[in-house]
Design an enzyme around this catalytic site. Structure first.
Site, PDB file in Angstrom:
ATOM      1  N   CYS A  64     -11.471   7.156  -0.351  1.00  0.00           N
ATOM      2  CA  CYS A  64     -12.474   6.254   0.246  1.00  0.00           C
ATOM      3  C   CYS A  64     -13.618   6.990   0.948  1.00  0.00           C
ATOM      4  O   CYS A  64     -14.793   6.612   0.810  1.00  0.00           O
ATOM      5  CB  CYS A  64     -11.793   5.273   1.201  1.00  0.00           C
ATOM      6  SG  CYS A  64     -10.497   5.998   2.194  1.00  0.00           S
ATOM      7  N   HIS A  68     -15.220   2.895   7.265  1.00  0.00           N
ATOM      8  CA  HIS A  68     -15.337   4.320   7.597  1.00  0.00           C
ATOM      9  C   HIS A  68     -16.803   4.675   7.881  1.00  0.00           C
ATOM     10  O   HIS A  68     -17.704   4.231   7.156  1.00  0.00           O
ATOM     11  CB  HIS A  68     -14.890   5.196   6.415  1.00  0.00           C
ATOM     12  CG  HIS A  68     -13.411   5.189   6.161  1.00  0.00           C
ATOM     13  ND1 HIS A  68     -12.488   4.600   6.988  1.00  0.00           N
ATOM     14  CD2 HIS A  68     -12.693   5.741   5.141  1.00  0.00           C
ATOM     15  CE1 HIS A  68     -11.273   4.788   6.496  1.00  0.00           C
ATOM     16  NE2 HIS A  68     -11.363   5.460   5.375  1.00  0.00           N
TER      17      HIS A  68
HETATM   18  N1  LIG Z   1      -6.424   1.739   2.300  1.00  0.00           N
HETATM   19  C1  LIG Z   1      -7.500   2.414   1.843  1.00  0.00           C
HETATM   20  O1  LIG Z   1      -8.587   2.479   2.460  1.00  0.00           O
HETATM   21  C2  LIG Z   1      -7.407   3.108   0.542  1.00  0.00           C
HETATM   22  C3  LIG Z   1      -8.549   3.614   0.001  1.00  0.00           C
HETATM   23  C4  LIG Z   1      -8.483   4.297  -1.190  1.00  0.00           C
HETATM   24  C5  LIG Z   1      -7.263   4.434  -1.810  1.00  0.00           C
HETATM   25  N2  LIG Z   1      -6.146   3.926  -1.261  1.00  0.00           N
HETATM   26  C6  LIG Z   1      -4.885   4.122  -1.967  1.00  0.00           C
HETATM   27  O2  LIG Z   1      -4.403   2.882  -2.475  1.00  0.00           O
HETATM   28  C7  LIG Z   1      -3.007   2.867  -2.398  1.00  0.00           C
HETATM   29  C8  LIG Z   1      -2.526   1.631  -1.630  1.00  0.00           C
HETATM   30  O3  LIG Z   1      -3.119   1.539  -0.368  1.00  0.00           O
HETATM   31  P1  LIG Z   1      -2.933   0.211   0.532  1.00  0.00           P
HETATM   32  O4  LIG Z   1      -3.666   0.454   1.785  1.00  0.00           O
HETATM   33  O5  LIG Z   1      -3.232  -0.993  -0.300  1.00  0.00           O
HETATM   34  O6  LIG Z   1      -1.337   0.268   0.816  1.00  0.00           O
HETATM   35  P2  LIG Z   1      -0.357  -0.904   1.233  1.00  0.00           P
HETATM   36  O7  LIG Z   1      -1.058  -2.057   1.849  1.00  0.00           O
HETATM   37  O8  LIG Z   1       0.751  -0.243   1.983  1.00  0.00           O
HETATM   38  O9  LIG Z   1       0.256  -1.444  -0.181  1.00  0.00           O
HETATM   39  C9  LIG Z   1       1.125  -0.676  -0.983  1.00  0.00           C
HETATM   40  C10 LIG Z   1       1.462  -1.448  -2.253  1.00  0.00           C
HETATM   41  O10 LIG Z   1       2.301  -0.629  -3.064  1.00  0.00           O
HETATM   42  C11 LIG Z   1       3.470  -1.377  -3.418  1.00  0.00           C
HETATM   43  N3  LIG Z   1       4.627  -0.530  -3.598  1.00  0.00           N
HETATM   44  C12 LIG Z   1       5.247   0.236  -2.650  1.00  0.00           C
HETATM   45  N4  LIG Z   1       6.338   0.839  -3.210  1.00  0.00           N
HETATM   46  C13 LIG Z   1       6.397   0.432  -4.503  1.00  0.00           C
HETATM   47  C14 LIG Z   1       7.296   0.661  -5.559  1.00  0.00           C
HETATM   48  N5  LIG Z   1       8.373   1.441  -5.401  1.00  0.00           N
HETATM   49  N6  LIG Z   1       7.063   0.085  -6.760  1.00  0.00           N
HETATM   50  C15 LIG Z   1       5.989  -0.738  -6.925  1.00  0.00           C
HETATM   51  N7  LIG Z   1       5.095  -1.014  -5.948  1.00  0.00           N
HETATM   52  C16 LIG Z   1       5.306  -0.437  -4.746  1.00  0.00           C
HETATM   53  C17 LIG Z   1       3.670  -2.326  -2.239  1.00  0.00           C
HETATM   54  O11 LIG Z   1       4.530  -3.394  -2.619  1.00  0.00           O
HETATM   55  P3  LIG Z   1       5.465  -4.152  -1.510  1.00  0.00           P
HETATM   56  O12 LIG Z   1       4.557  -5.127  -0.819  1.00  0.00           O
HETATM   57  O13 LIG Z   1       6.484  -4.815  -2.363  1.00  0.00           O
HETATM   58  O14 LIG Z   1       6.019  -3.102  -0.611  1.00  0.00           O
HETATM   59  C18 LIG Z   1       2.227  -2.756  -2.010  1.00  0.00           C
HETATM   60  O15 LIG Z   1       1.854  -3.723  -2.985  1.00  0.00           O
HETATM   61  C19 LIG Z   1      -2.599   4.210  -1.805  1.00  0.00           C
HETATM   62  O16 LIG Z   1      -2.360   5.107  -2.876  1.00  0.00           O
HETATM   63  C20 LIG Z   1      -3.798   4.639  -1.045  1.00  0.00           C
HETATM   64  O17 LIG Z   1      -3.871   6.034  -0.913  1.00  0.00           O
HETATM   65  C21 LIG Z   1      -6.188   3.239  -0.112  1.00  0.00           C
END
Ligand SMILES: NC(=O)c1ccc[n+]([C@@H]2O[C@H](COP(=O)([O-])OP(=O)(O)OC[C@H]3O[C@@H](n4cnc5c(N)ncnc54)[C@H](OP(=O)(O)O)[C@@H]3O)[C@@H](O)[C@H]2O)c1
Length: 360
Positions: free
Chosen positions: A127, A256
């Site tokens: 990001c 950010h």
């Molecule tokens: N947040 C940001 O600003 C941002 C920016 C760029 C990239 N990212 C990337 O995007 C990704 C997610 O970020 P987020 O903030 O959306 O995280 P988050 O809110 O914690 O969501 C994580 C997701 O992954 C799923 N998950 C976890 N374990 C899993 C498994 N074993 N099998 C299948 N699905 C699974 C979760 O499902 P459950 O609900 O069932 O646990 C949930 O849908 C990360 O890789 C992060 O680095 C985030």
């Protein structure tokens, strides 16, 4: 080429996944079907629009045209190649595939042509890199960038929902305590009033942590800082750009901010930089500091553009400018760009199997 696609969203219950589902609908992505995937914990859950969460297995990953991933690096490492082998193009939000040489790392306004080289997986940048690349592209094209010094002020939503909860819980606990004087939000006294930190190494409420990301053993930079350096060079296609980065986590819920010093190869005036940025796709210039006009995280939240302001000459260098760059890390920093890449793959006729890259 089909004009309507079967779409998988992996991590559909998370912050980024939820937003990707919303954007696919709002932007009328040509989907014949959208299938949400998440962990076993969420299988069977009904999401907005009546979509039912599925679990990942060999059978359920078959038959997709495109799969948008935001479930973390481990899930992307294991399941993105399986979706790609089964014929889908994966757009991955994790860091797992970004620096792989067979995987294009693409910002829709910056290097869309890189998409054509995909082998089944396309990576969405980090990001803080995303908003930096959008703002630097027009400057790099005009004057060539020699060196960047960047300090980030990163919101807790970048760490996930539990970090937002932790910031709000700590803030409430500290403000609710007796005698709300400065001593309660200063080190020592305050830290003992709250639950031990979980999302971060220290209390995030009323604090600033020079520790966004993680330190690997023997490393003096966090992985977030390394991503910013390496990904920016890959996206701008220039390994010679010198980059110095300090990534700081601040008690902001979303959005950010970045203070950036850009040293160019050829001289560039602040006026010309303002003109270039105002004409650049996906950028809005907000730059009238005397009237309190400059980008703010709270204003960027919910928006898809990158906001740039405080554009000025660095008094310490005749070929350097300072600026302030702000964007919604969940939108342009993740979900919006992922959906924009899906749209570009469709518009450019690039859907279709190319075979997954070999694991690094
Ligand atoms: N947040 C940001 O600003 C941002 C920016 C760029 C990239 N990212 C990337 O995007 C990704 C997610 O970020 P987020 O903030 O959306 O995280 P988050 O809110 O914690 O969501 C994580 C997701 O992954 C799923 N998950 C976890 N374990 C899993 C498994 N074993 N099998 C299948 N699905 C699974 C979760 O499902 P459950 O609900 O069932 O646990 C949930 O849908 C990360 O890789 C992060 O680095 C985030």
């Amino acid at each position: 080429m089909s004009n309507s696609y079967r779409v998988a969203v992996v991590g559909a219950t998370g912050q980024v996944g939820t937003l990707m589902l919303k954007l696919l609908r709002e932007r009328s992505f040509p989907a014949s079907e959208i299938v949400p995937f998440a962990s076993e914990r969420s299988v069977g859950r009904e999401l907005a629009g009546g979509l039912i969460v599925q679990g990942l297995d060999e059978e359920s990953v078959q038959g997709f045209d495109i799969a948008l991933f935001s479930a973390g690096g481990a899930i992307s490492g294991e399941w993105a190649p399986r979706f790609a082998d089964a014929g889908a193009i994966v757009i991955d939000n994790s860091s797992r595939w970004r620096m792989h040489e067979d995987v294009p790392l693409v910002v829709s306004e910056v290097n869309p042509d890189a998409l054509a080289a995909h082998h089944g997986i396309v990576a969405n940048p980090n990001c803080s890199t995303m908003q930096l690349a959008v703002a630097l592209k027009p400057i790099h094209d005009e004057a060539g960038i020699e060196r960047i010094v960047i300090s980030t002020y990163q919101a807790v939503s970048g760490t996930g929902k539990r970090a937002i909860d932790e910031l709000l819980d700590q803030s409430r606990a500290l403000l609710a305590g007796s005698g709300m004087g400065a001593e309660r939000v200063s080190p020592g006294s305050a830290e003992r009033e709250i639950e031990p930190p979980d999302a971060y190494a220290h209390q995030i409420a009323f604090n600033a942590l020079p520790h966004a990301g993680a330190f690997a053993a023997g490393e003096d930079h966090t992985d977030e800082e390394r991503k910013l350096i390496n990904e920016t060079r890959k996206i701008l296609g220039d390994p010679d750009i010198r980059i110095s980065a300090t990534c700081v986590r601040v008690p902001v819920v979303n959005g950010h901010s970045e203070a950036v010093n850009v040293q160019t190869r050829r001289e560039l005036s602040p006026e010309r930089a303002r003109e270039l940025l105002a004409a650049a796709p996906g950028v809005i210039v907000l730059d009238d500091p005397a009237h309190g006009v400059y980008p703010l995280a709270i204003d960027a939240t919910g928006r898809d553009e990158v906001f740039v302001g405080r554009i000025r000459r660095d008094p310490g260098h005749e070929r350097a400018l300072d600026m302030w760059i702000v964007a919604d890390n969940l939108r342009k920093g993740a979900a919006t760009n992922a959906v924009q890449l899906a749209e570009l793959l469709h518009e450019r006729g690039l859907m279709g199997r190319r075979g997954a890259p070999q694991a690094a």
